[in-house]
Every structure is written in C-alpha cells, then in structure tokens.
Motif scaffolding. Structure first.
Motif, PDB file in Angstrom:
ATOM      1  N   ALA A  85      39.655  39.509  40.165  1.00 34.70           N
ATOM      2  CA  ALA A  85      40.563  38.364  40.279  1.00 34.70           C
ATOM      3  C   ALA A  85      41.790  38.541  39.380  1.00 34.70           C
ATOM      4  N   ALA A  86      41.587  39.091  38.183  1.00 32.93           N
ATOM      5  CA  ALA A  86      42.726  39.355  37.298  1.00 32.93           C
ATOM      6  C   ALA A  86      43.663  40.382  37.919  1.00 32.93           C
ATOM      7  N   ALA A  87      43.085  41.393  38.560  1.00 37.62           N
ATOM      8  CA  ALA A  87      43.919  42.375  39.260  1.00 37.62           C
ATOM      9  C   ALA A  87      44.651  41.710  40.421  1.00 37.62           C
ATOM     10  N   GLY A  88      44.031  40.706  41.018  1.00 37.93           N
ATOM     11  CA  GLY A  88      44.670  39.973  42.109  1.00 37.93           C
ATOM     12  C   GLY A  88      45.893  39.201  41.666  1.00 37.93           C
ATOM     13  N   MET A  89      45.948  38.835  40.387  1.00 38.30           N
ATOM     14  CA  MET A  89      47.151  38.174  39.873  1.00 38.30           C
ATOM     15  C   MET A  89      48.346  39.115  39.926  1.00 38.30           C
ATOM     16  N   VAL A  90      48.057  40.409  39.842  1.00 36.17           N
ATOM     17  CA  VAL A  90      49.126  41.409  39.863  1.00 36.17           C
ATOM     18  C   VAL A  90      49.390  41.901  41.289  1.00 36.17           C
ATOM     19  N   PHE A  91      48.310  42.201  42.018  1.00 35.85           N
ATOM     20  CA  PHE A  91      48.449  42.872  43.305  1.00 35.85           C
ATOM     21  C   PHE A  91      48.516  41.956  44.511  1.00 35.85           C
ATOM     22  N   GLY A  92      48.166  40.700  44.373  1.00 39.70           N
ATOM     23  CA  GLY A  92      48.333  39.787  45.493  1.00 39.70           C
ATOM     24  C   GLY A  92      47.124  38.908  45.767  1.00 39.70           C
ATOM     25  N   SER A  93      47.367  37.930  46.610  1.00 39.90           N
ATOM     26  CA  SER A  93      46.379  36.903  46.908  1.00 39.90           C
ATOM     27  C   SER A  93      45.079  37.409  47.526  1.00 39.90           C
ATOM     28  N   PRO A  94      45.077  38.389  48.452  1.00 41.49           N
ATOM     29  CA  PRO A  94      43.792  38.819  49.020  1.00 41.49           C
ATOM     30  C   PRO A  94      42.840  39.391  47.966  1.00 41.49           C
ATOM     31  N   VAL A  95      43.368  40.117  47.002  1.00 39.79           N
ATOM     32  CA  VAL A  95      42.532  40.680  45.948  1.00 39.79           C
ATOM     33  C   VAL A  95      42.023  39.552  45.053  1.00 39.79           C
ATOM     34  N   LEU A  96      42.876  38.585  44.758  1.00 41.88           N
ATOM     35  CA  LEU A  96      42.485  37.428  43.959  1.00 41.88           C
ATOM     36  C   LEU A  96      41.372  36.656  44.656  1.00 41.88           C
ATOM     37  N   LEU A  97      41.512  36.422  45.935  1.00 40.25           N
ATOM     38  CA  LEU A  97      40.496  35.698  46.692  1.00 40.25           C
ATOM     39  C   LEU A  97      39.177  36.471  46.710  1.00 40.25           C
ATOM     40  N   ALA A  98      39.235  37.778  46.865  1.00 45.90           N
ATOM     41  CA  ALA A  98      38.014  38.595  46.849  1.00 45.90           C
ATOM     42  C   ALA A  98      37.306  38.483  45.499  1.00 45.90           C
TER      43      ALA A  98
END
Length: 121
Positions: free
Chosen positions: A88-101
């Motif tokens: 989720a922290a990586a999703g803050m950088v790389f985008g919403s789908p990663v954050l949601l996962a």
C-alpha cells in the motif's frame, strides 16, 4: 480456570478487538480517500492532516495484528499484513491499483487473524 489478569490475551477483553477494528477502518477510509483524489481530501481534511491519521492507522493495524499473533500463536497474518502495508505504501508512489491491492491484502490478513483468534477461544 478463569484468568484474572488484565492482559490483552484474556478471552473477556473485547477492547483490543474494538480498537483494532476502529484503526483498521481508519486506515481503509484514509486509503479510499487518497484513491478518490483531492476532492474528498480537501472536503474532509486538509492534505497535511492525512499524514498523522495514516501513521496512527498503520501503527494501530500493526499493533492489532501483533496482538492477534500473540493470542493465536501464528505470526503469518502479521507478516502478510505488514507486506500488505508495504505494498500500500508503494501504491502511494506508483498509483491507485497498487494501493488498492495492498489494502486488500491488509484486510485479508486482519480477517485471517480475527478468525484465528476466534478459533482459539
């Protein structure tokens, strides 16, 4: 035999579960607000205020998973939950789908931990 201590592993202590669920809900709400974008964040809280709210939610989630691991004796949900928080922290950088996962993984770990605690009682 009835446990007369006030530790968090006593079966009668429901406060740990309530705190865990409140902090998990705060983390999910924070992530969803971040995903929806600036409109929700600007209406509900200024952007600067989301950092401490997120820190409390992450800390509470890790603490709740750790207490659950102590109660049921299996550290796997804790490890999966921490991995989900990192995703989720990586999703803050790389985008919403990663954050949601990452959020889905954390939620699955929380449910897994709660079910494991319920089975040990």
């Amino acid at each position: 035999m009835v446990c007369k201590c006030c530790c968090s592993t006593c079966p009668g202590n429901r406060g740990v579960t309530v705190i865990f669920l409140v902090l998990l809900a705060a983390g999910i709400i924070t992530g969803l607000a971040k995903m929806v974008g600036g409109v929700v964040a600007s209406i509900s809280l200024p952007s600067v205020a989301w950092l401490p709210v997120s820190a409390v939610a992450v800390g509470g989630t890790v603490w709740g998973l750790w207490v659950g691991a102590r109660q049921h004796g299996n550290g796997s949900p804790l490890a999966v939950g921490v991995f989900g928080l990192l995703v989720a922290a990586a999703g803050m950088v790389f985008g919403s789908p990663v954050l949601l996962a990452g959020m889905v993984v954390v939620l699955a770990a929380a449910i897994w931990s709660a079910m494991a605690v319920a089975q040990t009682r």
